[in-house]
Scaffold this motif. Structure first.
Motif, short mmCIF file in Angstrom:
data_model
loop_
_atom_site.label_atom_id
_atom_site.label_comp_id
_atom_site.label_asym_id
_atom_site.label_seq_id
_atom_site.Cartn_x
_atom_site.Cartn_y
_atom_site.Cartn_z
N HIS A 160 -7.88 -21.16 3.02
CA HIS A 160 -7.29 -20.08 2.21
C HIS A 160 -8.39 -19.21 1.57
CE1 HIS A 160 -4.28 -18.00 -0.09
NE2 HIS A 160 -4.97 -18.24 -1.18
N THR A 161 -9.43 -19.81 1.08
CA THR A 161 -10.53 -19.08 0.45
C THR A 161 -11.25 -18.19 1.46
OG1 THR A 161 -10.80 -20.85 -1.17
CG2 THR A 161 -12.64 -19.31 -0.93
N ILE A 162 -11.49 -18.70 2.67
CA ILE A 162 -12.13 -17.89 3.71
C ILE A 162 -11.27 -16.67 4.04
CG2 ILE A 162 -12.79 -17.84 6.16
CD1 ILE A 162 -13.63 -20.81 5.79
N GLU A 163 -9.97 -16.87 4.18
CA GLU A 163 -9.08 -15.74 4.44
C GLU A 163 -9.16 -14.71 3.32
OE1 GLU A 163 -5.52 -17.52 7.23
OE2 GLU A 163 -5.22 -17.56 5.07
N LYS A 164 -9.17 -15.16 2.09
CA LYS A 164 -9.24 -14.24 0.93
C LYS A 164 -10.57 -13.49 0.89
CE LYS A 164 -6.64 -13.85 -2.21
NZ LYS A 164 -5.69 -12.78 -2.45
N ILE A 165 -11.66 -14.17 1.22
CA ILE A 165 -12.98 -13.52 1.22
C ILE A 165 -12.97 -12.33 2.18
CG2 ILE A 165 -15.37 -13.79 2.05
CD1 ILE A 165 -15.29 -16.68 0.89
N PHE A 166 -12.50 -12.54 3.41
CA PHE A 166 -12.53 -11.46 4.40
C PHE A 166 -11.46 -10.41 4.14
CE2 PHE A 166 -15.15 -14.59 6.55
CZ PHE A 166 -16.27 -13.79 6.77
#
Length: 180
Positions: free
Chosen positions: A70-76
């Motif tokens: 979820h954090t990776i998706e939010k970063i990009f």
């Protein structure tokens, strides 16, 4: 790969495409063992598995994996919104969780095929007899997933996760070994 290293990955527009962006470095992650909740064979001529974050409320490792994805998706999502100066764009997460549902969330992963959409570009590690086409719902697998592309139509943004490798929890044994 740490979240700080991931946040440093650059995004570039794919030439001659409408809304497709490339990550300068491919992100690669190995999941914990997850149950296959659903299989989709007909969506855009592609095959997708929906993997369950089983016992996410009790399993700390599963919760950590969920938060990491979820954090990776939010970063990009944030990087692309900033890059394109988008204000009204929504993240179309590959994690699906119905609000107030008793069911665990699901992660959608794609089984990649070559450009002619004939041959699968992923491998099964611990079985010589199985293919991606005969895997059944409720089987428990661990997958190595990668992310390389982001798609947007300026209203929604998706970071697609592709399977590179799949491993069954229970390794297939040859019939001769079972007899002994």
């Amino acid at each position: 790969m740490s979240l700080q290293e991931i946040a440093g990955i650059k995004i570039e527009k794919v030439k001659d495409s409408d809304g497709l962006y490339n990550l300068a470095e491919e992100i690669s992650i190995v999941s914990p063992f997850m149950r296959i909740a659903f299989i989709e064979n007909t969506k855009y001529g592609q095959m997708y598995y929906k993997l369950e974050f089983t016992d996410i409320g009790k399993d700390a490792y599963m919760k950590k994996f969920y938060t990491y994805i979820h954090t990776i998706e939010k970063i990009f999502f944030n990087k692309l919104c900033y890059l394109l100066k988008l204000e009204k764009c929504d993240l179309s997460s590959q994690i699906y969780k119905k609000p107030n549902s008793k069911y665990d969330p699901l992660l959608t992963v794609k089984i990649p095929k070559d450009k002619k959409k004939k041959y699968i570009c992923a491998k099964i590690l611990n079985s010589d007899r199985r293919t991606f086409y005969d895997i059944q719902r409720s089987e428990v697998v661990r997958v190595k997933i990668t992310a390389k592309y982001i798609w947007t139509n300026k209203r929604k943004m998706t970071l697609r996760w592709n399977i590179k490798e799949l491993e069954f929890r229970d390794e297939d044994k040859d019939d001769d070994e079972k007899k002994n």
